[in-house]
Scaffold this active site. Structure first.
Site, PDB file in Angstrom:
ATOM      1  N   HIS A  65      -3.798   5.997   3.050  1.00 18.62           N
ATOM      2  CA  HIS A  65      -4.586   4.811   2.718  1.00 18.62           C
ATOM      3  C   HIS A  65      -4.056   3.561   3.425  1.00 18.62           C
ATOM      4  O   HIS A  65      -4.828   2.790   4.011  1.00 18.62           O
ATOM      5  CB  HIS A  65      -4.567   4.606   1.204  1.00 18.62           C
ATOM      6  N   SER A  92     -11.428  -1.128  -1.053  1.00 24.84           N
ATOM      7  CA  SER A  92     -10.240  -1.542  -0.296  1.00 24.84           C
ATOM      8  C   SER A  92     -10.590  -1.826   1.161  1.00 24.84           C
ATOM      9  O   SER A  92      -9.951  -2.659   1.811  1.00 24.84           O
ATOM     10  CB  SER A  92      -9.156  -0.471  -0.382  1.00 24.84           C
ATOM     11  N   ASP A 147       0.842  -1.194   0.000  1.00 21.30           N
ATOM     12  CA  ASP A 147       0.000   0.000   0.000  1.00 21.30           C
ATOM     13  C   ASP A 147       0.879   1.247   0.000  1.00 21.30           C
ATOM     14  O   ASP A 147       1.996   1.220  -0.533  1.00 21.30           O
ATOM     15  CB  ASP A 147      -0.942  -0.050   1.215  1.00 21.30           C
TER      16      ASP A 147
END
Length: 397
Positions: A152, A342, A117
């Site tokens: 994120h 996600s 990520d």
């Protein structure tokens, strides 16, 4: 040169014909003698960026003339652009924060999860009462200490294994005692090169036996139909499954119309997770890709992905300067809310960690079978939800 058209991606071929760039970042697939091609790249003035051993590919920045020369070598099988992947999801500001944790006997203890990520912020929920960040690999800047200039990765990490330290347990992760192996591959804008992702998977494969990495969390998508790139990931996923690592990917973030799913989501050797909205009533999540092809059993499963609450980050924090570790300041807001497929991937990764803690001998087929038999269809299109939503009471002891 163009007698070698079967060895070069048509988009790259067109770019060379139009002389668009001075140098190209490409992926080169080798049949054999990979070291020989690496030497030829370097002697030709190119720069080798990554070696991905399990796929026999090289990522490099090279000139158009060098591309033409490399095509002449029998060791080179194919050359294409090093494509971009994109993080899935849309930021939201909402007071409706769906809590996904619950009281289970299982907590994902000793199960390693490789998270590819945007990095991870050293948030108290990941450090207290014990440090869940077992490994941090920065593929972009090479920093040794965790940071996240996008946010994120930190959010996803919290959904998986956050302790809930800053919320008195309210916003803890679904597998709060699992271990994280975090790879910073995506930049602050949420973009990453495919070769960097494949290299991170290569690293996770090398660590898997020693560190008991069992799950590969891939909360991103590739927004193009590229058979070569898809095949590279298919080979990677097969290697992972062979070593007992289970890849989990999102259905994608294109609107939920028929046949909008593409890329990784359609690969057989992974668990594809769709997102739905159960924040109030059960309904489709507009930005969860769907599959109109009934022959493909994709997605396998769906999970809530709307207005989830997890860890916030300081995007301006950098973890080191001149080789010295820098410590983060206390966050004014320890949590934030977010929507996107996600988030559904993080939830299913956590569920898989619980299942593997309960029965470490589960195979990839076993895991998918358990997920399917414990799922229940909800009143939305099957092309969006696959086998439905997991009934926790059927699945966990």
């Amino acid at each position: 040169m163009f007698s070698f058209k079967n060895k070069i991606d048509f988009r790259l071929k067109q770019s060379l014909e139009m002389n668009i760039y001075k140098n190209y970042r490409v992926i080169i697939q080798c049949k054999n003698l990979q070291k020989n091609i690496e030497k030829r790249i370097q002697s030709g003035g190119g720069k080798v960026i990554r070696y991905i051993n399990h796929c026999n590919i090289i990522s490099a920045s090279i000139s158009s003339n060098l591309i033409r020369r490399l095509l002449e070598y029998p060791e080179v099988e194919f050359i294409t652009f090093d494509s971009f992947a994109f993080l899935c999801g849309r930021s939201v500001v909402s007071s409706n924060r769906a809590y996904i944790g619950d009281s289970y006997k299982l907590t994902g203890k000793n199960i390693g999860i490789a998270l590819i990520d945007s990095g991870v912020y050293p948030h108290p929920d990941l450090l207290i009462p014990r440090n869940k960040i077992k490994v941090f690999v920065d593929m972009l800047e090479g920093y040794k200490y965790p940071y996240d200039d996008n946010g994120h990765g930190t959010f996803i990490a919290g959904l998986i294994s956050g302790s809930g330290q800053m919320s008195e347990g309210r916003f803890r992760g679904i597998a709060e005692n699992s271990d994280l192996y975090c790879y910073k591959v995506f930049n602050s804008m949420g973009r990453a090169y495919v070769s960097d992702i494949l290299s991170a998977i290569d690293d996770a494969l090398g660590r898997s036996s020693k560190d008991n990495i069992k799950i590969l969390c891939l909360p991103f998508e590739i927004l193009e139909h590229d058979n070569f790139i898809n095949n590279c990931f298919s080979v990677s996923f097969k290697c992972c499954i062979h070593k007992g690592i289970f890849p989990v990917v999102p259905s994608g973030s294109i609107e939920c119309k028929e046949e909008t799913m593409m890329g990784l989501a359609l690969i057989k050797e992974c668990i594809t997770v769709a997102g739905i909205d159960i924040s109030n009533e059960i309904k489709e999540f507009k930005y969860s890709s769907s599959n109109g092809n009934r022959k493909l059993d994709k997605p396998e499963i769906a999970a809530n992905c709307v207005d989830l609450c997890s860890l916030n980050t300081n995007k301006n924090y950098i973890s080191e300067r001149a080789g010295k570790k820098l410590y983060p300041q206390t966050l004014e807001e320890p949590y934030t809310s977010y929507s996107g497929t996600s988030c559904a991937v993080a939830y299913i990764c956590g569920i898989c960690a619980l299942l593997l803690e309960n029965n470490p001998s589960l195979t990839f087929k076993d895991l998918i079978s358990l997920i399917k038999v414990s799922s229940e269809l909800v009143p939305i299109s099957k092309s969006v939800q696959g086998n439905g939503v997991i009934n926790i009471n059927k699945l966990l002891p």
